[in-house]
Design an enzyme around this catalytic site. Structure first.
Site, PDB file in Angstrom:
ATOM      1  N   GLY A  12       0.884  -1.333   0.066  1.00 34.05           N
ATOM      2  CA  GLY A  12      -0.065   0.051  -0.004  1.00 34.05           C
ATOM      3  C   GLY A  12       0.692   1.298  -0.037  1.00 34.05           C
ATOM      4  CG  ASN A  14       1.343   3.290  -5.722  1.00 28.66           C
ATOM      5  OD1 ASN A  14       1.671   4.323  -6.406  1.00 28.66           O
ATOM      6  ND2 ASN A  14       1.992   2.224  -5.800  1.00 28.66           N
ATOM      7  CE  LYS A  65     -13.211 -11.988 -10.725  1.00 29.30           C
ATOM      8  NZ  LYS A  65     -11.907 -11.175 -10.920  1.00 29.30           N
ATOM      9  CG  MET A  90      -1.534  -7.780  -6.827  1.00 33.69           C
ATOM     10  SD  MET A  90      -1.071  -7.149  -8.306  1.00 33.69           S
ATOM     11  CE  MET A  90       0.441  -6.315  -7.895  1.00 33.69           C
ATOM     12  NE  ARG A  91      -8.781 -11.177  -5.303  1.00 31.47           N
ATOM     13  CZ  ARG A  91      -8.700 -12.325  -5.170  1.00 31.47           C
ATOM     14  NH1 ARG A  91      -9.455 -13.131  -6.129  1.00 31.47           N
ATOM     15  NH2 ARG A  91      -7.760 -13.177  -4.628  1.00 31.47           N
ATOM     16  CB  ILE A  93     -12.326  -4.968 -12.120  1.00 34.52           C
ATOM     17  CG1 ILE A  93     -11.316  -4.262 -11.285  1.00 34.52           C
ATOM     18  CG2 ILE A  93     -13.978  -4.564 -11.888  1.00 34.52           C
ATOM     19  CD1 ILE A  93     -11.654  -4.338  -9.812  1.00 34.52           C
ATOM     20  CG  ASN A 107      -4.266  -1.135 -12.597  1.00 38.26           C
ATOM     21  OD1 ASN A 107      -4.101  -1.201 -11.481  1.00 38.26           O
ATOM     22  ND2 ASN A 107      -3.994  -1.912 -13.438  1.00 38.26           N
ATOM     23  CG  HIS A 109       0.869  -2.739 -15.404  1.00 42.47           C
ATOM     24  ND1 HIS A 109       0.357  -3.815 -14.595  1.00 42.47           N
ATOM     25  CD2 HIS A 109       1.553  -2.899 -16.171  1.00 42.47           C
ATOM     26  CE1 HIS A 109       1.029  -4.858 -15.079  1.00 42.47           C
ATOM     27  NE2 HIS A 109       1.813  -4.451 -16.006  1.00 42.47           N
TER      28      HIS A 109
END
Ligand code: GAR
Length: 194
Positions: A12, A14, A65, A90-91, A93, A107, A109
């Protein structure tokens, strides 16, 4: 003021940079919720320290999900969230959340997309022996790091760089670039809606 939720899975740093930017007035937003899929992640501690409510869940406790994304959505509605910021979440959407927040999920990356999508982007860059990598901020769609690109920043790689050197330069760049870019995005969205 834009009401946002930050989604994160790990350390975390960021999340912290975004909190700090809000605190010092560089980013005009209200962070109303952290969503985290890893109960032991350090980011949960950071949210507690910052006094930000956290919705922490274990995907394994849900049958699909769609089921956990519907639980997330309930929280987002409860807190009046208007925009979702992924910061090391890390999933992928899923379609449930995407349909409710179309065009309102971004997001970050750690590569210059479309190069090195998915997991371990830094490892992929090292393996490919590129001389330049970077960071990308993009809208989220149903693909893996495939949504429309908003902003990118290049980072040079030097002979003798260790993985730690590269990761540290990437993080440093992310911490500066993400809050600044979010500010521009929120200003644009607020302007378009007024
Ligand atoms: C960041 O480098 C972010 O770009 C990356 O995870 C790291 C999270 O660090 N995200 C991805 O790889 C998404 N595919 P942090 O938890 O210290 O913010």
């Amino acid at each position: 003021m834009m009401n946002i939720a930050i989604f994160a899975s790990g350390s975390g740093s960021n999340f912290q940079a975004i909190c700090d930017a809000v605190q010092n007035g560089e980013l005009e937003a209200n962070i109303s919720l952290l969503v985290c899929d890893k109960p032991n992640a350090k980011v949960v501690e950071r949210a507690n320290d910052a006094g930000i409510p956290a919705f922490v869940f274990s995907p394994g406790n849900f049958s699909s999900k769609e089921e956990y994304e519907s639980a997330i959505c309930e929280q987002l509605l409860k807190y009046g969230v208007q925009f979702i910021v992924l910061a090391g979440y890390m999933r992928l959407i899923g379609s449930y959340l995407l349909s409710k927040f179309a065009g309102k999920i971004v997001n970050i990356h750690p590569s210059l997309l479309p190069s090195f999508p998915g997991k371990d982007a830094v490892g992929q860059a090292i393996e490919a022996q590129v001389k330049v990598t970077g960071i990308t901020i993009h809208y989220v769609d149903e693909g893996m790091d495939t949504g429309p690109i908003i902003a990118q920043k290049a980072i040079d790689l030097f002979d003798g760089d260790t993985r730690e050197d590269i990761e540290s330069r990437i993080h440093q760049a992310e911490h500066e670039f993400y809050p600044k870019t979010l500010q521009k995005i929120f200003q644009r969205v607020t302007h378009d809606n007024s």
